[in-house]
Scaffold this active site. Structure first.
Site, PDB file in Angstrom:
ATOM      1  N   CYS A 257       0.838  -1.205   0.000  1.00  0.00           N
ATOM      2  CA  CYS A 257       0.000   0.000   0.000  1.00  0.00           C
ATOM      3  C   CYS A 257       0.868   1.249   0.000  1.00  0.00           C
ATOM      4  O   CYS A 257       1.998   1.237   0.479  1.00  0.00           O
ATOM      5  CB  CYS A 257      -0.902   0.094   1.231  1.00  0.00           C
ATOM      6  SG  CYS A 257      -1.029  -1.353   2.235  1.00  0.00           S
ATOM      7  N   ASP A 258       0.295   2.312  -0.500  1.00  0.00           N
ATOM      8  CA  ASP A 258       0.966   3.616  -0.434  1.00  0.00           C
ATOM      9  C   ASP A 258      -0.108   4.700  -0.360  1.00  0.00           C
ATOM     10  O   ASP A 258      -1.128   4.618  -1.047  1.00  0.00           O
ATOM     11  CB  ASP A 258       1.840   3.840  -1.670  1.00  0.00           C
ATOM     12  CG  ASP A 258       2.739   5.060  -1.510  1.00  0.00           C
ATOM     13  OD1 ASP A 258       3.430   5.147  -0.480  1.00  0.00           O
ATOM     14  OD2 ASP A 258       2.741   5.929  -2.405  1.00  0.00           O
ATOM     15  N   THR A 259       0.122   5.699   0.484  1.00  0.00           N
ATOM     16  CA  THR A 259      -0.865   6.759   0.695  1.00  0.00           C
ATOM     17  C   THR A 259      -0.233   8.130   0.483  1.00  0.00           C
ATOM     18  O   THR A 259       0.868   8.390   0.974  1.00  0.00           O
ATOM     19  CB  THR A 259      -1.427   6.677   2.148  1.00  0.00           C
ATOM     20  OG1 THR A 259      -2.003   5.386   2.346  1.00  0.00           O
ATOM     21  CG2 THR A 259      -2.485   7.738   2.398  1.00  0.00           C
TER      22      THR A 259
END
Lengths: 238, 238
Positions: free
Chosen positions: B86-88
């Site tokens: 994941c990456d935000t």
């Protein structure tokens, strides 16, 4: 937004009129130091006598906070400076959903919420001493009580009835995904829905059931943290 | 909505390609059993080469998950069944905000977000064995890699490059309240903003700064729990 008033809050005796661990965690998460005292208010107000669920949750919140104020203000001990009462309900059309009565009720509520938008309302009441006044920049409702039938406690200038109640509410739209009968039954079998208004916990496994929300997330969990902070800021800012 | 597939998930080796405690708590909160392994991916992709932040977060998520897949698939041990990367990021107009470089940068970012709507995007990548196929009812992107330049590990039918990557994203609108300079500086002085994309933590003191959101709250914290569950449901439902 509480940092500018934190030095004031730290000198106050703040009481959360709730035994809810969820609300305690929320209030702790924004750095407020407080103690929790359960209200003895029975929460049996007739829903049908209120014009809107907003009035119902605000009245419940107010009665819980006033009950705790009276428990503490009348016994001559260290008076509280601020009591926070809250009440949360789930509403869909004209129906108000609180905690399910049993697993059948939980299944019925979740079947109703499936693939629909519902609204979660939390009412909050802040009870302070009669000498405190809410800032004019607040849009909350403020009610004063000063004519007391109770004796004043020995170490206080004002009696148990000499308080100000400020109430407000927040509403959050919640869009639940379409749930199959299997999903509902297996979710209810986890036990999570049984102590939650609307039979789901958005902060637990129930998170997977909610497509999106519109409003304050923490209001759905049980305490609208932004609005509460804003009201406290206007109440205490110097 | 994971209950119907939980018996399958419990037999799987699930790995979260992240050292983030926030993401670990989120995945635990919906009852998924997993282990966390940090990716060695450097996260230095040039933002300007992507047509939209969505493509940027999905590529970061994919690279993190593939890196962990390669760490585990090539060493002959117990192969993972599912890796979640994941990456935000926080975006406002054409700007992408990640973690602030220092306190000055945090003040600059928060001044920009004050009284504005911004959008938080989380990209998620699911890496599974090449023999798994995502359900056609998913709208996620699926990419297969089967031509391998790596040797197969001894105990597996497919090599380290024989995987399928499914990527998707969620965007959540966040409406931040108007922040005074004093509020920003005192919030930055708590230290909370320093390890958070966009210089605020909605799950901490930063909750008080956010008036409302529109979308999945957990996407703002770092993992879109509903969408992730939906993708896993379609991937594993029998």
């Amino acid at each position: 937004m509480l940092e500018p008033i934190r030095h004031i809050l730290q000198r106050q005796r703040v009481v959360l009129a709730s035994a809810s661990e969820r609300r305690q965690r929320l209030l702790s998460s924004i750095g407020v130091e407080f103690e929790s005292i359960s209200s003895n208010f029975l929460e049996n107000l007739p829903k049908e006598s209120f014009s809107h669920p907003i009035e119902y949750v605000k009245e419940n919140a107010k009665q819980k906070a006033i009950d705790v104020w009276r428990q503490l203000a009348g016994n001559g001990g260290h008076r509280p400076d601020l009591i926070i009462g809250c009440d949360t309900v789930v509403t869909l059309d004209d129906d108000i959903y609180e905690k399910p009565k049993d697993t059948e009720d939980a299944i019925r509520i979740l079947s109703r919420l499936s693939a629909h938008k519902h609204v979660v309302y939390t009412g909050v009441a802040l009870v302070t001493h009669g000498t405190n006044q809410s800032s004019s920049s607040s849009v909350a409702d403020t009610v004063c009580a000063s004519a007391s039938s109770h004796a004043s406690s020995g170490d206080s200038d004002d009696g148990p009835e000499d308080y100000v109640v400020t109430t407000f509410h927040e509403g959050t739209d919640v869009y639940m995904t379409e749930l199959s009968d299997q999903m509902i039954k297996s979710y209810v079998s986890t036990g999570e829905p049984m102590d939650k208004a609307g039979a789901y916990g958005i902060q637990g496994i129930g998170a997977t059931l909610v497509e999106s929300i519109r409003g304050d997330y923490f209001n759905v969990v049980g305490l609208p943290l932004h609005r509460l902070s804003k009201e406290l800021y206007h109440m205490y800012v110097e």
